[in-house]
Design a protein around this motif. Structure first.
Motif, PDB file in Angstrom:
ATOM      1  N   ILE A   1       0.696  -1.300   0.032  1.00  0.00           N
ATOM      2  CA  ILE A   1       0.066  -0.060   0.189  1.00  0.00           C
ATOM      3  C   ILE A   1       0.934   1.403   0.078  1.00  0.00           C
ATOM      4  CG2 ILE A   1      -1.717   1.310   1.533  1.00  0.00           C
ATOM      5  CD1 ILE A   1      -2.754  -1.237   2.290  1.00  0.00           C
ATOM      6  N   LEU A   2       1.879   1.361   0.784  1.00  0.00           N
ATOM      7  CA  LEU A   2       2.835   2.487   0.940  1.00  0.00           C
ATOM      8  C   LEU A   2       3.583   2.692  -0.527  1.00  0.00           C
ATOM      9  CD1 LEU A   2       4.092   1.962   4.483  1.00  0.00           C
ATOM     10  CD2 LEU A   2       2.529   3.640   3.799  1.00  0.00           C
ATOM     11  N   VAL A   3       4.139   1.642  -1.028  1.00  0.00           N
ATOM     12  CA  VAL A   3       4.774   2.231  -2.160  1.00  0.00           C
ATOM     13  C   VAL A   3       4.043   2.401  -3.454  1.00  0.00           C
ATOM     14  CG1 VAL A   3       6.866   0.870  -1.342  1.00  0.00           C
ATOM     15  CG2 VAL A   3       5.286  -0.448  -2.591  1.00  0.00           C
ATOM     16  N   THR A   4       2.671   1.967  -3.441  1.00  0.00           N
ATOM     17  CA  THR A   4       1.823   2.201  -4.504  1.00  0.00           C
ATOM     18  C   THR A   4       1.041   3.385  -4.214  1.00  0.00           C
ATOM     19  OG1 THR A   4      -0.206   0.991  -3.454  1.00  0.00           O
ATOM     20  CG2 THR A   4       1.518   0.144  -5.182  1.00  0.00           C
ATOM     21  N   ARG A   5       1.511   4.213  -3.042  1.00  0.00           N
ATOM     22  CA  ARG A   5       0.916   5.595  -3.045  1.00  0.00           C
ATOM     23  C   ARG A   5       1.956   6.621  -3.618  1.00  0.00           C
ATOM     24  NH1 ARG A   5      -3.701   4.032  -2.443  1.00  0.00           N
ATOM     25  NH2 ARG A   5      -2.877   2.267  -3.310  1.00  0.00           N
ATOM     26  N   PRO A   6       1.572   7.770  -4.190  1.00  0.00           N
ATOM     27  CA  PRO A   6       2.541   8.692  -4.646  1.00  0.00           C
ATOM     28  C   PRO A   6       3.672   8.969  -3.797  1.00  0.00           C
ATOM     29  CG  PRO A   6       0.431   9.321  -5.251  1.00  0.00           C
ATOM     30  CD  PRO A   6       0.214   8.228  -4.201  1.00  0.00           C
ATOM     31  N   PHE A   7       3.562   9.253  -2.520  1.00  0.00           N
ATOM     32  CA  PHE A   7       4.510   9.492  -1.730  1.00  0.00           C
ATOM     33  C   PHE A   7       5.513   8.475  -1.282  1.00  0.00           C
ATOM     34  CE2 PHE A   7       0.862   7.985   1.116  1.00  0.00           C
ATOM     35  CZ  PHE A   7       1.940   7.154   1.786  1.00  0.00           C
ATOM     36  N   GLY A   8       5.037   7.291  -1.559  1.00  0.00           N
ATOM     37  CA  GLY A   8       5.874   6.200  -1.399  1.00  0.00           C
ATOM     38  C   GLY A   8       6.637   5.397  -2.332  1.00  0.00           C
ATOM     39  N   ALA A   9       6.331   5.871  -3.755  1.00  0.00           N
ATOM     40  CA  ALA A   9       6.686   5.260  -4.989  1.00  0.00           C
ATOM     41  C   ALA A   9       8.324   5.171  -4.965  1.00  0.00           C
ATOM     42  CB  ALA A   9       6.183   6.122  -6.188  1.00  0.00           C
ATOM     43  N   ALA A  10       8.883   6.096  -4.599  1.00  0.00           N
ATOM     44  CA  ALA A  10      10.402   6.094  -4.341  1.00  0.00           C
ATOM     45  C   ALA A  10      11.012   5.180  -3.516  1.00  0.00           C
ATOM     46  CB  ALA A  10      10.855   7.413  -3.963  1.00  0.00           C
ATOM     47  N   PHE A  11      10.090   4.500  -2.679  1.00  0.00           N
ATOM     48  CA  PHE A  11      10.783   3.264  -1.771  1.00  0.00           C
ATOM     49  C   PHE A  11      10.313   2.163  -2.162  1.00  0.00           C
ATOM     50  CE2 PHE A  11       9.952   7.004   0.934  1.00  0.00           C
ATOM     51  CZ  PHE A  11      11.217   7.047   1.708  1.00  0.00           C
ATOM     52  N   ARG A  12       9.864   1.868  -3.419  1.00  0.00           N
ATOM     53  CA  ARG A  12       9.588   0.623  -4.006  1.00  0.00           C
ATOM     54  C   ARG A  12      10.721  -0.291  -4.178  1.00  0.00           C
ATOM     55  NH1 ARG A  12       5.608   0.236  -9.181  1.00  0.00           N
ATOM     56  NH2 ARG A  12       4.202   1.467  -7.466  1.00  0.00           N
ATOM     57  N   PRO A  13      12.004   0.076  -4.602  1.00  0.00           N
ATOM     58  CA  PRO A  13      12.840  -0.822  -4.765  1.00  0.00           C
ATOM     59  C   PRO A  13      13.548  -1.340  -3.395  1.00  0.00           C
ATOM     60  CG  PRO A  13      13.484   0.897  -6.087  1.00  0.00           C
ATOM     61  CD  PRO A  13      12.084   1.338  -5.240  1.00  0.00           C
TER      62      PRO A  13
ATOM     63  N   GLU B   1       4.467  -9.127  -3.588  1.00  0.00           N
ATOM     64  CA  GLU B   1       4.232  -9.183  -5.047  1.00  0.00           C
ATOM     65  C   GLU B   1       2.952  -9.102  -5.538  1.00  0.00           C
ATOM     66  OE1 GLU B   1       6.627  -8.188  -7.140  1.00  0.00           O
ATOM     67  OE2 GLU B   1       8.351  -8.392  -6.109  1.00  0.00           O
ATOM     68  N   ASN B   2       2.076 -10.002  -5.016  1.00  0.00           N
ATOM     69  CA  ASN B   2       0.536 -10.168  -5.452  1.00  0.00           C
ATOM     70  C   ASN B   2      -0.074  -8.797  -5.025  1.00  0.00           C
ATOM     71  OD1 ASN B   2       1.372 -12.829  -6.190  1.00  0.00           O
ATOM     72  ND2 ASN B   2      -1.028 -13.269  -6.192  1.00  0.00           N
ATOM     73  N   ALA B   3       0.117  -8.309  -3.908  1.00  0.00           N
ATOM     74  CA  ALA B   3      -0.550  -7.225  -3.331  1.00  0.00           C
ATOM     75  C   ALA B   3      -0.167  -5.761  -4.470  1.00  0.00           C
ATOM     76  CB  ALA B   3      -0.106  -6.760  -1.919  1.00  0.00           C
ATOM     77  N   MET B   4       1.203  -5.836  -4.701  1.00  0.00           N
ATOM     78  CA  MET B   4       1.546  -4.633  -5.646  1.00  0.00           C
ATOM     79  C   MET B   4       0.940  -4.817  -7.092  1.00  0.00           C
ATOM     80  SD  MET B   4       4.449  -2.793  -4.920  1.00  0.00           S
ATOM     81  CE  MET B   4       5.509  -3.130  -6.529  1.00  0.00           C
ATOM     82  N   THR B   5       0.957  -5.874  -7.539  1.00  0.00           N
ATOM     83  CA  THR B   5       0.042  -6.572  -8.827  1.00  0.00           C
ATOM     84  C   THR B   5      -1.483  -6.072  -8.586  1.00  0.00           C
ATOM     85  OG1 THR B   5       1.803  -8.026  -9.289  1.00  0.00           O
ATOM     86  CG2 THR B   5      -0.400  -8.137 -10.525  1.00  0.00           C
ATOM     87  N   GLY B   6      -1.986  -6.483  -7.583  1.00  0.00           N
ATOM     88  CA  GLY B   6      -3.425  -6.218  -7.479  1.00  0.00           C
ATOM     89  C   GLY B   6      -3.730  -4.603  -7.269  1.00  0.00           C
ATOM     90  N   LEU B   7      -2.895  -3.992  -6.506  1.00  0.00           N
ATOM     91  CA  LEU B   7      -3.154  -2.642  -6.266  1.00  0.00           C
ATOM     92  C   LEU B   7      -2.731  -1.749  -7.748  1.00  0.00           C
ATOM     93  CD1 LEU B   7      -2.009  -2.230  -2.628  1.00  0.00           C
ATOM     94  CD2 LEU B   7      -4.272  -1.999  -3.630  1.00  0.00           C
ATOM     95  N   THR B   8      -1.836  -2.070  -8.474  1.00  0.00           N
ATOM     96  CA  THR B   8      -1.411  -1.434  -9.624  1.00  0.00           C
ATOM     97  C   THR B   8      -2.274  -1.651 -10.914  1.00  0.00           C
ATOM     98  OG1 THR B   8       0.554  -2.867 -10.118  1.00  0.00           O
ATOM     99  CG2 THR B   8       0.898  -0.894  -8.717  1.00  0.00           C
ATOM    100  N   ALA B   9      -3.059  -2.762 -10.838  1.00  0.00           N
ATOM    101  CA  ALA B   9      -3.653  -3.117 -11.976  1.00  0.00           C
ATOM    102  C   ALA B   9      -5.089  -2.803 -12.003  1.00  0.00           C
ATOM    103  CB  ALA B   9      -3.198  -4.578 -12.394  1.00  0.00           C
ATOM    104  N   LEU B  10      -5.689  -2.088 -11.281  1.00  0.00           N
ATOM    105  CA  LEU B  10      -6.894  -1.710 -10.910  1.00  0.00           C
ATOM    106  C   LEU B  10      -7.445  -0.785 -12.374  1.00  0.00           C
ATOM    107  CD1 LEU B  10      -7.014  -0.840  -7.290  1.00  0.00           C
ATOM    108  CD2 LEU B  10      -7.651  -2.661  -8.268  1.00  0.00           C
ATOM    109  N   PRO B  11      -8.654  -1.029 -12.427  1.00  0.00           N
ATOM    110  CA  PRO B  11      -9.233  -0.209 -13.834  1.00  0.00           C
ATOM    111  C   PRO B  11      -9.146   1.207 -13.651  1.00  0.00           C
ATOM    112  CG  PRO B  11     -10.710  -2.056 -13.158  1.00  0.00           C
ATOM    113  CD  PRO B  11      -9.590  -1.942 -12.026  1.00  0.00           C
ATOM    114  N   PRO B  12      -8.526   1.912 -14.307  1.00  0.00           N
ATOM    115  CA  PRO B  12      -8.554   3.602 -14.149  1.00  0.00           C
ATOM    116  C   PRO B  12      -9.752   4.120 -14.064  1.00  0.00           C
ATOM    117  CG  PRO B  12      -6.953   2.662 -15.960  1.00  0.00           C
ATOM    118  CD  PRO B  12      -7.691   1.678 -15.554  1.00  0.00           C
ATOM    119  N   ALA B  13     -10.902   3.547 -14.950  1.00  0.00           N
ATOM    120  CA  ALA B  13     -12.188   4.207 -14.793  1.00  0.00           C
ATOM    121  C   ALA B  13     -12.889   4.045 -13.500  1.00  0.00           C
ATOM    122  CB  ALA B  13     -12.961   3.569 -16.023  1.00  0.00           C
TER     123      ALA B  13
END
Length: 245
Positions: free
Chosen positions: A72-84, A130-142
């Protein structure tokens, strides 16, 4: 997913093995040494099973909480830099084999359940993350745009839209992590944790294949039934699919 008949057979076998293992003595006798015991009796299989499942449950709950929070943290704008960095933390458990984690943890935590819990926790992080990352980043934009359009706050979108939609994918990671932990927990008996590995190790030390088969079958049946139960849960959360009645 196994069928209802197979599920009933596996559950019946598991209960019989755990509650009344003596029933299988005639079948296992050819695998035991001539003067050795056929059924493991130093501890009841029920108590070992409950302890084994308890360790798996505790480690899996902790791994799920940490891995999903990180995702959740790394898929928010403020946490994207900490993804690696988060991915490196999640990969830590896969970098060190569980046996190595146990060896390193025993001097600090002593013998018993502690080192086993740590090993299972670290080993279970990556699939869930990895699955949580995939699920949270592959949501329908609409869908996300519609949530914004009706005035939902970021917190509301996360709790009411993103997590519910990503939940089936997250559960797939939890399922994989639980099955891995169920098998890996057997090595905890090497550091005096009470697990079904005690039966397997006793069989290996005494060249008693009957013990090895007992422990292996119980762990295997637990793995099949837990895997099936989690698949059913995923399907229910995913809703009906085309072609499925």
């Amino acid at each position: 997913m196994i069928g209802a008949a197979a599920r009933a057979v596996f559950a019946g076998l598991l209960l019989t093995f755990v509650l009344a293992p003596g029933i299988f003595a005639p079948l296992l006798a050819p695998l035991a040494p001539e003067t050795g015991p056929v059924i493991y009796e130093r501890a009841s299989l029920l108590s070992l099973s409950l302890s084994h499942l308890g360790l798996v449950l505790a480690a899996s709950v902790a791994a799920t909480a940490v891995a999903v929070t990180l995702a959740i943290l790394v898929t928010r704008p403020f946490g994207a830099a900490f993804r690696p960095l988060a991915r490196s933390v999640a990969n830590l458990g896969q970098t060190f084999p569980p046996v190595a984690v146990l060896a390193l943890a025993v001097p600090m935590m002593g013998f018993g359940a502690g080192p086993t819990l740590l090993a299972l926790f670290l080993y279970g992080l990556l699939p869930i993350f990895e699955n949580a990352m995939t699920g949270l980043t592959a949501l329908p934009p609409a869908t996300l745009e519609a949530a914004r359009g009706i005035g939902m706050t970021p917190r509301q979108r996360l709790l009411r839209v993103e997590l519910p939609l990503a939940l089936p994918v997250i559960l797939a990671g939890v399922r994989l992590s639980v099955v891995i932990a169920l098998g890996t927990a057997t090595i905890g008996s090497t550091v005096a944790a009470r697990t079904l590995g005690e039966v397997i190790i006793a069989g290996l030390l005494t060249s008693n294949t009957a013990f090895v088969v007992q422990g292996g079958l119980v762990v295997g049946l637990f793995a099949v039934l837990l895997h099936d139960a989690l698949i059913q849960l995923e399907r229910r959360l995913s809703g009906p699919r085309r072609g499925e009645g």
